[in-house]
Design a protein around this motif. Structure first.
Motif, PDB file in Angstrom:
ATOM      1  N   LEU A   1      15.649   6.352  -2.517  1.00 24.97           N
ATOM      2  CA  LEU A   1      16.464   6.502  -1.319  1.00 24.97           C
ATOM      3  C   LEU A   1      17.473   7.636  -1.480  1.00 24.97           C
ATOM      4  CD1 LEU A   1      17.077   2.742  -0.430  1.00 24.97           C
ATOM      5  CD2 LEU A   1      15.377   4.320   0.521  1.00 24.97           C
ATOM      6  N   ALA A   2      17.968   7.832  -2.699  1.00 24.10           N
ATOM      7  CA  ALA A   2      18.886   8.945  -2.943  1.00 24.10           C
ATOM      8  C   ALA A   2      18.168  10.282  -2.805  1.00 24.10           C
ATOM      9  CB  ALA A   2      19.494   8.813  -4.343  1.00 24.10           C
TER      10      ALA A   2
ATOM     11  N   ASP B   1      10.973   9.846   2.162  1.00 25.27           N
ATOM     12  CA  ASP B   1      11.398   9.757   3.565  1.00 25.27           C
ATOM     13  C   ASP B   1      10.661   8.631   4.287  1.00 25.27           C
ATOM     14  OD1 ASP B   1      13.123  11.854   3.198  1.00 25.27           O
ATOM     15  OD2 ASP B   1      11.800  13.368   4.079  1.00 25.27           O
ATOM     16  N   ALA B   2       9.343   8.554   4.061  1.00 21.83           N
ATOM     17  CA  ALA B   2       8.541   7.520   4.727  1.00 21.83           C
ATOM     18  C   ALA B   2       8.953   6.126   4.255  1.00 21.83           C
ATOM     19  CB  ALA B   2       7.056   7.753   4.458  1.00 21.83           C
ATOM     20  N   TYR B   3       9.247   5.986   2.975  1.00 20.06           N
ATOM     21  CA  TYR B   3       9.647   4.689   2.434  1.00 20.06           C
ATOM     22  C   TYR B   3      11.007   4.271   2.984  1.00 20.06           C
ATOM     23  CZ  TYR B   3      10.387   0.986  -1.013  1.00 20.06           C
ATOM     24  OH  TYR B   3      10.608  -0.228  -1.618  1.00 20.06           O
ATOM     25  N   ARG B   4      11.916   5.237   3.070  1.00 16.29           N
ATOM     26  CA  ARG B   4      13.225   4.955   3.677  1.00 16.29           C
ATOM     27  C   ARG B   4      13.056   4.454   5.103  1.00 16.29           C
ATOM     28  NH1 ARG B   4      15.528  10.273   5.436  1.00 16.29           N
ATOM     29  NH2 ARG B   4      13.862   9.825   6.936  1.00 16.29           N
TER      30      ARG B   4
ATOM     31  N   LEU C   1       0.825  -1.205   0.000  1.00 15.87           N
ATOM     32  CA  LEU C   1       0.000   0.000   0.000  1.00 15.87           C
ATOM     33  C   LEU C   1       0.862   1.259   0.000  1.00 15.87           C
ATOM     34  CD1 LEU C   1      -2.888  -0.884   2.504  1.00 15.87           C
ATOM     35  CD2 LEU C   1      -2.989  -0.769   0.010  1.00 15.87           C
ATOM     36  N   LEU C   2       1.957   1.236   0.723  1.00 15.04           N
ATOM     37  CA  LEU C   2       2.867   2.380   0.750  1.00 15.04           C
ATOM     38  C   LEU C   2       3.514   2.571  -0.619  1.00 15.04           C
ATOM     39  CD1 LEU C   2       4.269   4.613   2.341  1.00 15.04           C
ATOM     40  CD2 LEU C   2       5.978   2.933   3.084  1.00 15.04           C
TER      41      LEU C   2
ATOM     42  N   CYS D   1       3.562   5.094  10.022  1.00 13.06           N
ATOM     43  CA  CYS D   1       3.848   5.902   8.826  1.00 13.06           C
ATOM     44  C   CYS D   1       3.076   7.216   8.906  1.00 13.06           C
ATOM     45  CB  CYS D   1       3.460   5.132   7.566  1.00 13.06           C
ATOM     46  SG  CYS D   1       3.791   6.025   6.038  1.00 13.06           S
ATOM     47  N   PRO D   2       3.748   8.357   8.872  1.00 12.15           N
ATOM     48  CA  PRO D   2       3.063   9.632   9.100  1.00 12.15           C
ATOM     49  C   PRO D   2       2.333  10.216   7.898  1.00 12.15           C
ATOM     50  CG  PRO D   2       5.397  10.018   8.777  1.00 12.15           C
ATOM     51  CD  PRO D   2       5.210   8.521   8.736  1.00 12.15           C
TER      52      PRO D   2
END
Length: 480
Positions: A107-108, A133-136, A76-77, A153-154
């Motif tokens: 990520l970069a 940022d959230a995925y990292r 879902l993310l 997860c915000p």
């Protein structure tokens, strides 16, 4: 002009930044909301969750719910990130694969956003950067804990409707053609009504390019000018050279459900595309009207019953206003909706500082108001009726669930990652409930009859199609 526009944008960003900076000092902030006369919900503050990319990107849930599933919530993310980038026309599996393929760039972007340009290519670049940022953080949490369960997860996970107005018309009339085009039934990948219409339009324009009328000159005696009249072949060639895609047709198709017709399509195309466009210099208006006619012709094949429903609503509205009363109805949740359009005048006032300001003044002038009200009442019924139904659906979703977080924008529903799978089911269940327990068109006629004390059975209600409304419960892309 460019510098003025740049300064205006810069000042707006500065204003949003400073408000967000002030709000950041608090653990929790809340957004009080109003509802308009149709029941649509709007936040009252300048910085809010219904704003643009900049505003949405700086807002995080204060208390996101913990994830309770591992791979399912991670998917879902990923889907949310792919949607923000603009790749929302592919299947859910393909969206997850796209994130995996671009994980290094994601990520970069999170680590060094000023050194990476990848995130800048997103449709919603700043929200996508927040996703990075959230995925990292999600990957790091999963690496340390072996699962995503417990991760908070915000950022909001959103589900958006497909051309919401036509979804509502297709559902209430069980329109199997329109319903198929707006994902009321399941597909392997999302149906794209805007692309479907664009393909039909392009085919019609290609025919004109081969077989259309040629340009010719026409003499106007009143001003002594000889002007060139553009033929359909010339206009078709111009549009084919410009390019006919879903973006060109999207606004017209989207506003069809809110009462826009061929004339309105032409105005939209003129303002959005041909006006001040060197490609159409000298024939901006004919070019916009030409393409509007092709879009209108094409869209009739997709939303036949939607057009019938709008005509039905307008006929009843005309009967009501001819009786001397404003159009009004009650939504399934009991909200009284009344269309009251007052005559407006503008007056100038001189201030003590010597400057003048112009303010709108509303008043009732029987001679002027009656004619204006009739026009606006009839023209306004299609959009206002549908808006009252999508607001009803939104309220039903919120009333039914006990989610901790909500981020709602009319036909878009958002919540935290840990609650997203629950919201996904509730959206579909309440949409199904709305159109199995309530007959909007029949109820509208009955309420209008009670209002004017007259039978309206001579106005024939559109016949329903063969769509099985239960299919919305299992449709992957009705909200995605």
């Amino acid at each position: 002009m460019q510098e003025i526009a740049r300064r205006s944008r810069a000042l707006r960003v500065y204003k949003i930044y400073n408000i967000a900076k002030d709000f950041s000092e608090y653990d929790h902030i809340y957004f009080p909301c109003n509802i308009d006369f149709r029941g649509r919900i709007y936040p009252m503050s300048y910085l809010n969750h219904q704003g643009d990319d900049i505003m949405k990107s700086v807002l995080h849930y204060a208390e996101p719910k913990e994830c309770t599933r591992d791979l399912e919530d991670l998917e879902l993310l990923k889907i949310q990130g792919c949607n923000l980038y603009g790749n929302d026309k592919i299947s859910l599996k393909e969206r997850c694969e796209w994130i995996d393929k671009n994980e290094k760039e994601i990520l970069a972007s999170s680590a060094e956003p000023f050194l990476s340009s990848f995130w800048e290519g997103a449709d919603e670049p700043l929200q996508f950067l927040a996703f990075c940022d959230a995925y990292r953080d999600a990957l790091l949490y999963r690496k340390n804990h072996g699962t995503l369960v417990g991760f908070k997860c915000p950022i909001p996970i959103a589900y958006d409707g497909t051309c919401s107005g036509l979804q509502h018309y297709s559902a209430m009339l069980r329109d199997e053609i329109g319903g198929n085009a707006v994902n009321l039934v399941d597909h392997e990948r999302p149906a794209d009504i805007y692309q479907n219409v664009a393909d039909k339009v392009k085919m019609l324009v290609e025919i004109d390019s081969m077989c259309g009328t040629e340009n010719y000159t026409k003499y106007y005696e009143e001003n002594g000018r000889t002007v060139e009249k553009r033929g359909t072949k010339s206009l078709a060639d111009a549009w084919l050279a410009y390019g006919i895609n879903r973006k060109v047709c999207k606004r017209s198709v989207m506003t069809l459900a809110y009462g826009s017709k061929q004339y309105g399509f032409g105005e939209q195309i003129y303002n959005d595309i041909t006006k001040d466009n060197p490609h159409f210099k000298g024939y901006e208006d004919p070019a916009s009207k030409y393409l509007a006619s092709k879009i209108w012709q094409s869209v009739q094949d997709v939303v036949v019953k939607g057009a019938q429903a709008m005509e039905y609503l307008q006929k009843i509205a005309r009967k009501v206003v001819n009786s001397g009363k404003p159009v009004q109805w009650e939504t399934p949740l009991g909200l009284d909706v009344q269309q009251v359009y007052l005559e407006r005048d503008t007056k100038s006032f001189k201030t003590r500082l010597g400057t003048s300001i112009r303010l709108p003044i509303y008043y009732m002038d029987i001679d002027k108001q009656e004619e204006l009200r009739k026009t606006e009442q009839v023209n306004g019924i299609a959009p206002n009726f549908i808006h009252s139904l999508d607001s009803t659906h939104l309220m039903m979703v919120v009333n039914e669930s006990s989610l901790q977080n909500y981020t709602t924008i009319h036909d878009s529903f958002g919540t935290s990652l840990g609650e997203a799978h629950v919201l996904k089911g509730i959206i579909r269940e309440q949409f199904y409930k709305l159109y199995t327990e309530y007959e909007p068109l029949s109820e509208f006629r009955k309420q209008a009859e009670a209002l004017i004390g007259e039978s309206l059975e001579d106005i024939e209600e559109p016949q329903k199609g063969k769509l099985d409304i239960a299919e919305v419960l299992s449709s992957t892309y009705i909200f995605h």
